[in-house]
Design a protein around this motif. Sequence first.
Motif, mmCIF file in Angstrom:
data_model
loop_
_atom_site.group_PDB
_atom_site.id
_atom_site.type_symbol
_atom_site.label_atom_id
_atom_site.label_comp_id
_atom_site.label_asym_id
_atom_site.label_seq_id
_atom_site.Cartn_x
_atom_site.Cartn_y
_atom_site.Cartn_z
ATOM 1 N N ALA A 53 34.878 52.118 43.126
ATOM 2 C CA ALA A 53 33.919 53.211 43.342
ATOM 3 C C ALA A 53 34.462 54.158 44.410
ATOM 4 O O ALA A 53 34.077 54.080 45.579
ATOM 5 N N ARG A 54 35.334 55.036 44.005
ATOM 6 C CA ARG A 54 35.892 55.975 44.983
ATOM 7 C C ARG A 54 34.907 57.107 45.249
ATOM 8 O O ARG A 54 33.940 57.315 44.516
ATOM 9 N N GLY A 55 35.180 57.851 46.313
ATOM 10 C CA GLY A 55 34.255 58.900 46.711
ATOM 11 C C GLY A 55 34.355 60.177 45.902
ATOM 12 O O GLY A 55 33.361 60.875 45.698
ATOM 13 N N GLY A 56 35.542 60.510 45.419
ATOM 14 C CA GLY A 56 35.719 61.769 44.711
ATOM 15 C C GLY A 56 35.244 61.695 43.276
ATOM 16 O O GLY A 56 35.496 60.729 42.575
ATOM 17 N N SER A 57 34.545 62.740 42.839
ATOM 18 C CA SER A 57 34.116 62.855 41.447
ATOM 19 C C SER A 57 33.872 64.323 41.154
ATOM 20 O O SER A 57 33.034 64.956 41.794
ATOM 21 N N LYS A 58 34.600 64.854 40.191
ATOM 22 C CA LYS A 58 34.476 66.279 39.891
ATOM 23 C C LYS A 58 33.349 66.565 38.898
ATOM 24 O O LYS A 58 32.622 67.539 39.031
ATOM 25 N N GLY A 59 33.211 65.712 37.886
ATOM 26 C CA GLY A 59 32.189 65.952 36.864
ATOM 27 C C GLY A 59 30.784 65.852 37.416
ATOM 28 O O GLY A 59 29.925 66.688 37.135
ATOM 29 N N VAL A 60 30.540 64.812 38.212
ATOM 30 C CA VAL A 60 29.232 64.601 38.841
ATOM 31 C C VAL A 60 29.495 64.334 40.323
ATOM 32 O O VAL A 60 29.844 63.216 40.713
ATOM 33 N N PRO A 61 29.362 65.343 41.188
ATOM 34 C CA PRO A 61 29.658 65.159 42.616
ATOM 35 C C PRO A 61 28.874 63.998 43.226
ATOM 36 O O PRO A 61 27.677 63.840 42.982
ATOM 37 N N ALA A 107 23.843 45.364 23.648
ATOM 38 C CA ALA A 107 22.787 46.192 23.066
ATOM 39 C C ALA A 107 23.134 47.674 23.220
ATOM 40 O O ALA A 107 23.543 48.105 24.297
ATOM 41 N N GLU A 108 22.950 48.415 22.148
ATOM 42 C CA GLU A 108 23.331 49.830 22.171
ATOM 43 C C GLU A 108 22.555 50.616 23.213
ATOM 44 O O GLU A 108 23.098 51.516 23.856
ATOM 45 N N ARG A 109 21.309 50.253 23.438
ATOM 46 C CA ARG A 109 20.506 50.998 24.422
ATOM 47 C C ARG A 109 20.976 50.750 25.851
ATOM 48 O O ARG A 109 20.585 51.464 26.766
ATOM 49 N N MET A 110 21.825 49.715 26.033
ATOM 50 C CA MET A 110 22.335 49.412 27.360
ATOM 51 C C MET A 110 23.729 49.990 27.585
ATOM 52 O O MET A 110 24.349 49.727 28.614
ATOM 53 N N ALA A 111 24.230 50.755 26.620
ATOM 54 C CA ALA A 111 25.644 51.137 26.631
ATOM 55 C C ALA A 111 25.921 52.532 27.188
ATOM 56 O O ALA A 111 27.044 53.019 27.097
ATOM 57 N N LEU A 112 24.939 53.168 27.793
ATOM 58 C CA LEU A 112 25.137 54.519 28.298
ATOM 59 C C LEU A 112 26.139 54.540 29.450
ATOM 60 O O LEU A 112 26.055 53.737 30.383
ATOM 61 N N GLU A 113 27.094 55.466 29.385
ATOM 62 C CA GLU A 113 28.083 55.641 30.454
ATOM 63 C C GLU A 113 27.924 57.051 31.019
ATOM 64 O O GLU A 113 27.758 58.017 30.263
ATOM 65 N N ILE A 114 27.975 57.180 32.334
ATOM 66 C CA ILE A 114 27.682 58.457 32.979
ATOM 67 C C ILE A 114 28.956 59.183 33.380
ATOM 68 O O ILE A 114 29.715 58.718 34.230
ATOM 69 N N ASP A 115 29.155 60.350 32.763
ATOM 70 C CA ASP A 115 30.277 61.218 33.112
ATOM 71 C C ASP A 115 29.830 62.660 33.352
ATOM 72 O O ASP A 115 30.633 63.484 33.774
ATOM 73 N N THR A 116 28.561 62.963 33.056
ATOM 74 C CA THR A 116 28.043 64.326 33.215
ATOM 75 C C THR A 116 26.661 64.281 33.867
ATOM 76 O O THR A 116 25.997 63.233 33.886
#
Length: 232
Positions: A9-17, A204-213
């Motif tokens: 879990a690094r500090g930098g993130s461009k897509g979602v600050p 489970a598909e409902r548990m598969a959300l990944e956050i990039d935006t």
Amino acid sequence: MSVLAVIPARGGSKGVPGKNLRMVGGRSLVARAVGAARAAASVDRVAVSTDDPAIAREAEASGAVVVLRPAALATDESASEEALLHALAVVGDDVEVLVFLQATSPFIDPTDVDAAVARVRAGEADVVFAAIATPVFLWGPSAADGAGAAQGWAGVNHDASRRLRRQELPSQVAETGAFYVMDAQRFRAAGHRFFGRIEPAIVAERMALEIDTEEQLLLADAHAGFFEGGCS
């Protein structure tokens, strides 16, 4: 047998600050990942690899050990495997099973992690990764003709001239990115997360959300509100 869960879990993130500290269902993404790892009965230790003081404080408050990651391993180009290998070197040599969890997957079910660890322990697989079944019709650009002209799109996993039923499509899965469970010694030797015998863990598909935006973050928060009553 020692089972270590590592959450890069690094500090930098461009897509979602500030992504790893953003809130879903009343808890930060880092706290949710640590909570899922600690709730897995098979996991002995939980470590968060980070270069960010705020993430380190959140990880410690959530019950994880913090592995301070060198700046050279926390760039946009740094691979997750580099952080994992560094964490293994810092935490100790007695780790036999490595559980790599990603904070960007906020809905990790600890029982799925336990089942995956059991498969690696039993020698059924060297690597077990979270996945969902994807009985979908895939399309891709057609190969260019002899003159180099594009030929539109064509079926990838099916013959477009013969419409199959969904249940007739080839078996295939898609990674969710939520977790990867690995034989630690073989991971050290390979240096990457896919080696030896690789098997999916269908979640489970409902548990598969990944956050990039930002939109996915909003969707995840709404999802948590619906399935978890606003906070878990």
